[in-house]
Design a protein around this motif. Structure first.
Motif, PDB file in Angstrom:
ATOM      1  N   MET A   1       0.846  -1.200   0.000  1.00 39.54           N
ATOM      2  CA  MET A   1       0.000   0.000   0.000  1.00 39.54           C
ATOM      3  C   MET A   1       0.881   1.251   0.000  1.00 39.54           C
ATOM      4  SD  MET A   1      -3.035   1.047   2.681  1.00 39.54           S
ATOM      5  CE  MET A   1      -4.093  -0.278   2.137  1.00 39.54           C
ATOM      6  N   LYS A   2       0.460   2.275  -0.729  1.00 42.39           N
ATOM      7  CA  LYS A   2       1.220   3.520  -0.794  1.00 42.39           C
ATOM      8  C   LYS A   2       1.372   4.117   0.604  1.00 42.39           C
ATOM      9  CE  LYS A   2      -1.314   4.342  -5.072  1.00 42.39           C
ATOM     10  NZ  LYS A   2      -2.386   5.151  -5.677  1.00 42.39           N
ATOM     11  N   SER A   3       2.538   4.715   0.856  1.00 43.81           N
ATOM     12  CA  SER A   3       2.810   5.259   2.188  1.00 43.81           C
ATOM     13  C   SER A   3       1.825   6.356   2.559  1.00 43.81           C
ATOM     14  CB  SER A   3       4.246   5.784   2.261  1.00 43.81           C
ATOM     15  OG  SER A   3       4.448   6.857   1.363  1.00 43.81           O
ATOM     16  N   ARG A   4       1.421   7.158   1.566  1.00 41.59           N
ATOM     17  CA  ARG A   4       0.488   8.249   1.892  1.00 41.59           C
ATOM     18  C   ARG A   4      -0.887   7.696   2.275  1.00 41.59           C
ATOM     19  NH1 ARG A   4       1.410   8.930  -3.674  1.00 41.59           N
ATOM     20  NH2 ARG A   4      -0.372   8.373  -4.998  1.00 41.59           N
ATOM     21  N   ILE A   5      -1.281   6.557   1.673  1.00 45.05           N
ATOM     22  CA  ILE A   5      -2.555   5.946   2.030  1.00 45.05           C
ATOM     23  C   ILE A   5      -2.477   5.360   3.435  1.00 45.05           C
ATOM     24  CG2 ILE A   5      -4.179   4.104   1.479  1.00 45.05           C
ATOM     25  CD1 ILE A   5      -4.332   6.402  -0.456  1.00 45.05           C
ATOM     26  N   THR A   6      -1.373   4.699   3.732  1.00 45.91           N
ATOM     27  CA  THR A   6      -1.170   4.149   5.081  1.00 45.91           C
ATOM     28  C   THR A   6      -1.214   5.265   6.124  1.00 45.91           C
ATOM     29  OG1 THR A   6       0.205   2.360   4.205  1.00 45.91           O
ATOM     30  CG2 THR A   6       0.390   2.829   6.560  1.00 45.91           C
ATOM     31  N   GLU A   7      -0.538   6.362   5.828  1.00 47.25           N
ATOM     32  CA  GLU A   7      -0.519   7.509   6.740  1.00 47.25           C
ATOM     33  C   GLU A   7      -1.919   8.070   6.930  1.00 47.25           C
ATOM     34  OE1 GLU A   7       1.019  11.940   6.029  1.00 47.25           O
ATOM     35  OE2 GLU A   7       2.686  10.514   6.185  1.00 47.25           O
ATOM     36  N   GLU A   8      -2.677   8.161   5.843  1.00 52.52           N
ATOM     37  CA  GLU A   8      -4.039   8.685   5.910  1.00 52.52           C
ATOM     38  C   GLU A   8      -4.939   7.770   6.725  1.00 52.52           C
ATOM     39  OE1 GLU A   8      -7.592  10.971   4.828  1.00 52.52           O
ATOM     40  OE2 GLU A   8      -5.471  11.405   5.093  1.00 52.52           O
ATOM     41  N   ILE A   9      -4.835   6.474   6.524  1.00 56.05           N
ATOM     42  CA  ILE A   9      -5.666   5.520   7.266  1.00 56.05           C
ATOM     43  C   ILE A   9      -5.385   5.608   8.758  1.00 56.05           C
ATOM     44  CG2 ILE A   9      -6.038   3.055   7.694  1.00 56.05           C
ATOM     45  CD1 ILE A   9      -5.685   2.629   4.668  1.00 56.05           C
ATOM     46  N   ILE A  10      -4.132   5.693   9.126  1.00 56.70           N
ATOM     47  CA  ILE A  10      -3.768   5.804  10.546  1.00 56.70           C
ATOM     48  C   ILE A  10      -4.327   7.098  11.139  1.00 56.70           C
ATOM     49  CG2 ILE A  10      -1.830   6.111  12.138  1.00 56.70           C
ATOM     50  CD1 ILE A  10      -0.212   4.245  10.290  1.00 56.70           C
ATOM     51  N   LEU A  11      -4.216   8.193  10.392  1.00 60.29           N
ATOM     52  CA  LEU A  11      -4.741   9.476  10.864  1.00 60.29           C
ATOM     53  C   LEU A  11      -6.252   9.423  11.021  1.00 60.29           C
ATOM     54  CD1 LEU A  11      -4.475  12.446  11.610  1.00 60.29           C
ATOM     55  CD2 LEU A  11      -4.394  12.991   9.161  1.00 60.29           C
ATOM     56  N   ARG A  12      -6.952   8.809  10.035  1.00 59.75           N
ATOM     57  CA  ARG A  12      -8.407   8.731  10.110  1.00 59.75           C
ATOM     58  C   ARG A  12      -8.844   7.874  11.299  1.00 59.75           C
ATOM     59  NH1 ARG A  12     -10.685  12.761   8.610  1.00 59.75           N
ATOM     60  NH2 ARG A  12     -12.378  11.581   9.547  1.00 59.75           N
ATOM     61  N   GLN A  13      -8.118   6.816  11.563  1.00 64.57           N
ATOM     62  CA  GLN A  13      -8.450   5.972  12.715  1.00 64.57           C
ATOM     63  C   GLN A  13      -8.308   6.746  14.015  1.00 64.57           C
ATOM     64  OE1 GLN A  13      -5.723   2.718  12.042  1.00 64.57           O
ATOM     65  NE2 GLN A  13      -7.243   1.516  10.915  1.00 64.57           N
ATOM     66  N   LYS A  14      -7.258   7.556  14.101  1.00 62.49           N
ATOM     67  CA  LYS A  14      -7.037   8.382  15.284  1.00 62.49           C
ATOM     68  C   LYS A  14      -8.172   9.394  15.453  1.00 62.49           C
ATOM     69  CE  LYS A  14      -3.710  11.698  17.205  1.00 62.49           C
ATOM     70  NZ  LYS A  14      -2.413  12.402  16.964  1.00 62.49           N
ATOM     71  N   LEU A  15      -8.569  10.044  14.358  1.00 60.96           N
ATOM     72  CA  LEU A  15      -9.635  11.034  14.418  1.00 60.96           C
ATOM     73  C   LEU A  15     -10.975  10.392  14.768  1.00 60.96           C
ATOM     74  CD1 LEU A  15      -8.655  13.219  11.323  1.00 60.96           C
ATOM     75  CD2 LEU A  15      -8.602  13.942  13.725  1.00 60.96           C
ATOM     76  N   ASP A  16     -11.241   9.225  14.202  1.00 62.35           N
ATOM     77  CA  ASP A  16     -12.497   8.531  14.508  1.00 62.35           C
ATOM     78  C   ASP A  16     -12.588   8.198  15.993  1.00 62.35           C
ATOM     79  OD1 ASP A  16     -13.281   8.667  11.895  1.00 62.35           O
ATOM     80  OD2 ASP A  16     -12.753   6.597  11.403  1.00 62.35           O
ATOM     81  N   LYS A  17     -11.471   7.767  16.571  1.00 62.61           N
ATOM     82  CA  LYS A  17     -11.480   7.444  17.995  1.00 62.61           C
ATOM     83  C   LYS A  17     -11.707   8.701  18.827  1.00 62.61           C
ATOM     84  CE  LYS A  17      -8.997   4.957  21.609  1.00 62.61           C
ATOM     85  NZ  LYS A  17      -7.836   4.110  21.936  1.00 62.61           N
ATOM     86  N   GLN A  18     -11.065   9.805  18.444  1.00 58.47           N
ATOM     87  CA  GLN A  18     -11.255  11.061  19.163  1.00 58.47           C
ATOM     88  C   GLN A  18     -12.719  11.517  19.091  1.00 58.47           C
ATOM     89  OE1 GLN A  18      -8.452  13.767  17.398  1.00 58.47           O
ATOM     90  NE2 GLN A  18      -6.702  12.928  18.503  1.00 58.47           N
ATOM     91  N   ARG A  19     -13.319  11.329  17.921  1.00 62.66           N
ATOM     92  CA  ARG A  19     -14.715  11.724  17.756  1.00 62.66           C
ATOM     93  C   ARG A  19     -15.620  10.864  18.624  1.00 62.66           C
ATOM     94  NH1 ARG A  19     -17.899  11.479  12.061  1.00 62.66           N
ATOM     95  NH2 ARG A  19     -19.849  12.434  12.718  1.00 62.66           N
ATOM     96  N   ALA A  20     -15.335   9.570  18.689  1.00 64.78           N
ATOM     97  CA  ALA A  20     -16.128   8.673  19.528  1.00 64.78           C
ATOM     98  C   ALA A  20     -15.983   9.035  21.003  1.00 64.78           C
ATOM     99  CB  ALA A  20     -15.707   7.225  19.286  1.00 64.78           C
ATOM    100  N   ILE A  21     -14.796   9.437  21.417  1.00 61.85           N
ATOM    101  CA  ILE A  21     -14.579   9.857  22.808  1.00 61.85           C
ATOM    102  C   ILE A  21     -15.415  11.088  23.120  1.00 61.85           C
ATOM    103  CG2 ILE A  21     -12.867  10.847  24.382  1.00 61.85           C
ATOM    104  CD1 ILE A  21     -10.802   8.944  23.072  1.00 61.85           C
TER     105      ILE A  21
END
Length: 371
Positions: A1-21
């Motif tokens: 997987m492209k590094s920018r996609i991996t970076e984006e997925i990790i960032l989105r996961q972090k944001l989703d968790k923050q939103r759920a909190i």
């Protein structure tokens, strides 16, 4: 997987968790600031797309002052906003001289920035600026290959869109930001073209293709809506497109459209919202609310009127002209709306709920179950 996609997925996961909190604060009887601001800076547009809400007629082209727009970004940061979406409305890049400093400030505050655009006005200079400030994501509207797209968006729109797409891809080159993708309105004319556009995007080294459900605003737009026969063919088309997406490493939401019940009830979505798809018996009642939009999002129209959801359209409940973002967020209008949503009381616009919004809320329920 492209590094920018991996970076984006990790960032989105972090944001989703923050939103759920943040949502969990509401679930425990406390409050929290807005997580996402969606801002439509103008109703002016350089295209006349046949599927646009504007075919109903636009009655107000007024806009916030430059000073108020910049204050809006400050207020968003002070309230703890993590995502700032610029879209339309009309075409935001028509107001480039106004939104350019906004975009810069959004990134200076380290908010996640998303720009929705028809792409026709992305010049090399605009593209270079977006790359320079490390803007997070640009989604460009494209609804098929040339003949299909131009039925929807007008003569020669396709070539202008592709030119804008090429400009920003060239400016980004091998850097990781912004993520560059396509927002694809699901029409009966463009349905079969999804795999073709996925392949075009992959060959250009693009990153994302998001389907967007068509909302029919008037009778003339009915010819673009999928019929029952189209629905029977859709799954096979999407599965083919998913194979292509996987081959090119493209992120997509096509799987969210494989549920026939969601597609078939796209214009009477109350059947979904009041059904058993969102009931999670083992969780506290808050997490069974109709949706979480008014608990995390605030939508601001070009005239300063404020709504709770990207689907609420002209149903606005307050105005920024004489009030701050924080005052509106904590005010009686949003409080009343949130109470209704918690009690599973539908608003008029809930009937045309966007599938992407619905699936996003489902994901938040899952995040909430893990807290």
């Amino acid at each position: 997987m492209k590094s920018r996609i991996t970076e984006e997925i990790i960032l989105r996961q972090k944001l989703d968790k923050q939103r759920a909190i943040r949502l969990n604060n509401w679930a425990q009887g406390n409050s929290a600031g807005p997580f996402k601001v969606i801002y439509f800076p103008t109703n002016y547009c350089n295209l006349r797309c046949n599927i646009c809400w504007q075919r109903q007629g636009v009655h107000d082209y007024s806009e916030l002052s430059v000073q108020r727009q910049m204050q809006l970004v400050d207020e968003a940061f002070q309230l703890g906003v993590k995502e700032f979406v610029i879209g339309g409305g009309g075409e935001p890049l028509l107001k480039w001289h106004i939104i350019q400093p906004m975009l810069k400030k959004i990134k200076e505050y380290n908010m996640y920035g998303l720009l929705f655009t028809n792409g026709t006005l992305i010049t090399p200079e605009i593209a270079s600026f977006l790359v320079e400030i490390k803007w997070n994501k640009v989604l460009i509207s494209l609804d098929g290959t040339e003949n299909v797209n131009d039925q929807v968006r007008g003569k020669d729109a396709y070539n202008k869109i592709i030119n804008g797409l090429d400009n920003i891809l060239t400016a980004r080159d091998n850097r990781n930001k912004p993520i560059i993708g396509i927002g694809y309105a699901l029409t009966r004319q463009g349905m079969s073209d999804i795999p073709n556009v996925m392949r075009i995007l992959g060959e250009k080294d693009g990153d994302q293709l998001n389907l967007i459900r068509l909302v029919v605003y008037n009778f003339s737009q009915r010819k673009f809506a999928l019929n029952k026969e189209d629905l029977r063919s859709l799954t096979k088309i999407l599965m083919n497109a998913l194979i292509i997406a996987n081959n090119y490493g493209i992120v997509t939401n096509l799987r969210d459209y494989l549920d026939p019940e969601l597609i078939q009830n796209s214009e009477n979505f109350e059947k979904i919202l009041l059904g058993n798809k969102i009931e999670l018996i083992e969780m506290p009642s808050f997490w069974n609310a109709l949706c979480f939009e008014p608990f995390t999002n605030i939508v601001i129209h070009s005239d300063g009127n404020v709504g709770p959801c990207c689907m609420s359209g002209n149903t606005t409940i307050a105005s920024l002209k004489k009030r701050t973002l924080g005052d509106i967020w904590a005010g009686e209008e949003f409080t009343k709306l949130r109470n209704g949503i918690k009690n599973r009381e539908l608003e008029s616009y809930c009937n045309i709920c966007d599938i992407n919004v619905f699936q996003d809320n489902q994901h938040l329920r899952e995040e909430g179950s893990r807290l």
